[in-house]
Design an enzyme around this catalytic site. Structure first.
Site, PDB file in Angstrom:
ATOM      1  N   ASP A  47       0.718  -1.701  -0.043  1.00 26.50           N
ATOM      2  CA  ASP A  47      -0.167   0.064  -0.051  1.00 26.50           C
ATOM      3  C   ASP A  47       0.670   0.999  -0.039  1.00 26.50           C
ATOM      4  O   ASP A  47       0.391   1.937   0.133  1.00 26.50           O
ATOM      5  CB  ASP A  47      -0.749  -0.265   1.007  1.00 26.50           C
ATOM      6  CG  ASP A  47      -2.532  -1.131   1.741  1.00 26.50           C
ATOM      7  OD1 ASP A  47      -2.382  -1.811   0.770  1.00 26.50           O
ATOM      8  OD2 ASP A  47      -2.911  -1.489   2.348  1.00 26.50           O
ATOM      9  N   MET A  66      -5.268  -2.678  -4.036  1.00 24.72           N
ATOM     10  CA  MET A  66      -4.956  -2.875  -2.463  1.00 24.72           C
ATOM     11  C   MET A  66      -5.117  -1.092  -2.196  1.00 24.72           C
ATOM     12  O   MET A  66      -4.495  -0.006  -3.023  1.00 24.72           O
ATOM     13  CB  MET A  66      -3.753  -2.930  -2.358  1.00 24.72           C
ATOM     14  CG  MET A  66      -3.132  -4.755  -3.000  1.00 24.72           C
ATOM     15  SD  MET A  66      -2.379  -6.272  -2.175  1.00 24.72           S
ATOM     16  CE  MET A  66      -2.820  -6.227  -0.893  1.00 24.72           C
TER      17      MET A  66
END
Length: 592
Positions: A303, A346
Site C-alpha cells: 500500500d 489494494m
C-alpha cells in the site's frame, strides 16, 4: 587542530573561492566587451541605447555591476555563516548497543584494496577504500525544500546509512536470523537473498538462519532453517517469500527466548506497520532484559503507507502490473456499448497505489481513494458522473482503492467487523457494491444497459517477482541493514529518504501519522488533471472534504513536530567508540 576548526576553514576557503570566481568572471566579461569593440572612439562615447531606444547611463551600469559583486560577497558570507551555525545539529536518535553494553570495536572487513581481491573469493575480501565509508555524523534531511538555514536546523534528520569503518560485532560471533511477516510484496525474496549474501561474503558471517511463517514461526524450533548462498542463489527470480509469511503469532518473550537459546544476535524482520510495532516491542523487551542483540526492520508494504520513507520496495512493480490490468479493463469498456471497466486495487487506508496506477495508465476516467470523500448517488454523485461519461464518450474506466468505502458520504458500508491476525479490520467489497449501484442507477434514470466488467487483481499484483527498479531498492535496503546492524545499531529500520538510504528509529516510524494521500499536494492534483474527474460531492458537503484534509494535515504536523523536538545533538549520542577511533586516526595523521 580540531575537526570542527578544520571544517570551518574549509567552508571559509570554499566561500572565498566562489566569490573570487564570480569576480573574475565579471571582470573578464568586461574586458572582453572592451577588446571586442571595433567602433571608433567617438562612436563608443555615444550613449548606448536599450531596446526602447532610450539612452543608457554607462556609469549606472558599472555601479550595478559592482553592486552584483558586493551581493555575491555578501551572499557568500551568509552562506559560510549559515553552515558554521549548523555545526551542531540535532538528529533522530538511533539506539546503539554501546549505550547499554560494553562493546569491543573492530575494523570492518570491508576495508581493503580492491585490486588485491580474488575473483574466486579466496584471500583478501576487503575492497572499500577509506572514503567509501559513511561517517557517523552524516545525516539525511527529510524535507523537500527549505527557505532558510533555520528551516534545515528545525527539520527532521536521520543518520545516513552505509558501511562503517568501525563495527561493534565480531563477524565470527554473529548469528543472524531473517523473518518475513504480513502480506506478500514483490521483492521479498530479493531482500532475503541479499541479506544472506552480504552477511556471508562481505562480513564472513556463516551462521545465518531463516524463520518460516512469520512471527509465529518462532513458536516451533523446526521452523528455523539454515540459509546459505547456495540455497538462496536463485530465489530473487521468484515472487512471494521463500520463507513463507503470516499475520499474528507475535510474542516478544517467546521470540527473544528462542533467539537467546539459538545464540541469535542479529534479527532482520521484513514487514509493514504492524510488524514494525512488534519490532519496537522486541527492542524494548531485549533492552529491559539486557540482551545483546541488534534488531533491524526493513519496511514492506504494497500500500506504500509507511510514513517517513519515500516508498516501499515492491510498490513500483505492483503499479506496473496494475497498469497492465487497467489497460485490459479499458479495452473491455471500449469494446462494448455503454461499457464500464472497474479495477479494485489494494489500499486499506491509503490511495497511493490507485493514484500511481491511474497516472501510469492515462486511460483512467475516475479514481476513488479513501482520502477523497465522494457521494454515490444524487446530482453530483459517482453514478451520475459515470452516466454522463457513458452518454458522451460511450465508455468509462474506474480505479477504486479497497478502502475507498471510508470516503463514501451518502452511504455506510458495513465492514465485516472482523480483524485479521494483524489487527486490521476487513473492509466490505466496495467493488461489488459500486458495480450494482452504477448498473441500477443507469437503468433506472437513463434506461441504459451498462456492461460493467469488474476486475479484482489484489493477489495478482502483490505476488509477482520484483522488476529491475525494485530489485535495486531491495538490494540497497538489505545491504545497509547489515551495515547498520554490524555497526551496533538496534531498534531501527532502513528506508530511502529523499532518494538517500537512511537509518530510521523504529519509534519514529511508529509515532508518525500513517502515510496518506494529501489532497492539497501535487500527486493527487496530477491524478485529477489526468482523469478529468469532477469533485463528486454536492456543494453542501464540500466542507466535509476540507475538514478531512485539515484534520489529517494537523495530525501529521503535530506528530512530525514531536519527532523534531525529540531529536538530540550528535555530541549527546553515546558513540564514544566511534568518536575515539576517528579522533585517534586524525591525531595520527597530524603527528605524521
Amino acid at each position: 587542530m580540531s575537526e570542527s576548526n578544520q571544517t570551518n576553514q574549509w567552508i571559509q576557503l570554499a566561500g572565498a573561492v566562489i566569490a573570487g570566481a564570480a569576480l573574475s568572471y565579471l571582470l573578464q566579461s568586461t574586458t572582453r566587451r572592451k577588446s571586442d569593440s571595433k567602433a571608433p572612439l567617438e562612436e563608443a562615447k555615444k550613449p548606448r541605447k536599450n531596446s526602447l531606444g532610450e539612452g543608457l547611463d554607462l556609469s549606472k551600469e558599472r555601479t550595478f555591476t559592482m553592486r552584483k559583486i558586493e551581493k555575491l560577497k555578501e551572499g557568500s558570507s551568509k552562506f559560510i555563516e549559515g553552515l558554521t551555525n549548523l555545526s551542531e545539529v540535532a538528529i533522530s536518535r538511533v539506539p546503539h548497543l554501546a549505550e547499554t553494553h560494553d562493546c569491543d570495536v573492530y575494523t570492518s572487513p570491508l576495508l581493503g584494496d580492491a585490486s588485491q581481491r580474488d575473483i574466486a573469493g579466496k584471500g583478501t575480501t576487503g575492497f572499500l577504500p577509506d572514503e567509501a565509508f559513511s561517517s557517523v555524523k552524516k545525516f539525511v534531511l527529510s524535507g523537500k525544500s527549505y527557505q532558510c538555514y533555520e528551516d534545515i536546523a528545525r527539520e527532521l534528520k536521520f543518520l545516513r546509512a552505509g558501511p562503517r569503518k568501525q563495527i561493534f560485532w565480531n563477524p565470527k560471533e554473529v548469528k543472524a536470523a531473517i523473518v518475513t511477516c504480513g502480506g506478500l510484496c514483490p521483492g521479498l525474496n530479493v531482500v532475503i537473498r541479499e541479506l544472506v549474501m552480504t552477511l556471508w561474503f562481505n562480513y564472513g558471517v556463516k551462521d545465518i538462519f531463516g524463520v518460516k511463517w512469520g512471527y509465529q514461526g518462532f513458536h516451533k524450533a523446526s521452523n528455523i532453517i539454515k540459509l546459505t548462498p547456495k540455497i538462496v542463489k536463485r530465489i530473487h527470480n521468484e515472487g512471494g517469500t521463500f520463507l513463507g509469511s503470516s499475520r499474528g503469532g507475535f510474542d516478544e518473550k517467546v521470540i527473544i527466548d528462542i533467539c537467546k537459546e539459538k545464540g541469535i544476535n542479529h534479527l532482520y524482520i521484513i514487514g509493514g506497520d504492524g510488524t514494525h510495532r512488534g519490532i519496537y516491542k522486541l527492542y524494548e523487551y531485549a533492552t529491559e532484559n539486557k540482551e545483546r542483540i541488534s534488531i533491524c526492520g526493513i519496511p514492506k508494504t504494497i500500500d506504500n503507507d509507511i510514513p517517513l520513507i519515500d516508498k516501499s520496495f515492491g510498490f513500483d512493480t505492483a503499479v506496473a502490473v496494475a497498469e497492465q490490468i487497467i489497460s485490459c479493463a479499458n479495452n473491455e469498456a471500449e469494446s462494448a456499448e455503454f461499457g464500464v471497466g472497474m479495477v479494485k486495487l489494494m489500499g486499506r487506508d491509503s490511495g497511493e497505489i490507485a493514484a500511481a496506477a491511474a497516472q501510469a495508465s492515462r486511460d483512467v476516467n475516475i479514481c476513488l481513494i479513501p482520502e477523497s470523500p465522494f457521494e454515490v448517488e444524487g446530482e453530483y454523485g459517482l453514478c451520475e458522473t459515470v452516466c454522463q461519461r457513458i452518454i458522451s464518450k460511450n465508455h468509462c474506466t474506474i480505479v477504486v482503492a479497497e478502502g475507498a468505502d471510508d470516503a463514501i458520504i451518502d452511504a455506510n458500508l458495513a465492514k465485516e467487523g472482523k480483524a485479521d491476525a494483524g489487527g486490521h479490520v476487513k473492509h466490505a467489497d466496495i467493488g461489488t457494491y459500486l458495480k450494482n449501484k452504477i448498473v441500477a442507477y443507469a437503468k433506472e434514470n437513463y434506461d441504459i444497459n451498462i456492461t460493467l466488467k469488474y476486475i479484482d487483481p489484489t493477489y495478482t499484483i502483490r505476488s509477482v517477482s520484483a522488476n529491475a527498479g525494485d530489485t535495486i531498492i531491495c538490494t540497497k535496503l538489505a545491504q545497509n541493514s547489515v551495515h547498520a546492524a554490524m555497526a551496533g545499531y538496534t531498534g531501527f529500520s532502513i528506508g530511502t529518504v529523499k532518494d538517500t538510504t537512511a537509518i530510521i528509529p523504529i519509534k519514529s516510524i511508529n509515532n508518525s501519522a500513517k502515510r496518506k494521500m494529501d489532497l492539497n499536494e501535487r500527486t493527487w492534483q496530477r491524478v485529477i488533471a489526468s482523469t478529468g474527474q469532477p469533485q463528486m460531492v454536492c456543494p453542501e458537503n464540500m466542507e466535509k472534504i476540507t475538514e478531512k484534509v485539515q484534520e489529517y494535515a494537523l495530525e501529521k504536523q503535530k506528530k512530525h513536530q514531536k519527532l523534531i523536538e525529540e531529536q538530540v545533538v550528535m555530541s549527546e549520542v553515546i558513540l564514544e567508540a566511534f568518536d575515539t577511533q576517528e579522533n585517534a586516526e586524525g591525531d595520527e595523521e597530524n603527528d605524521s
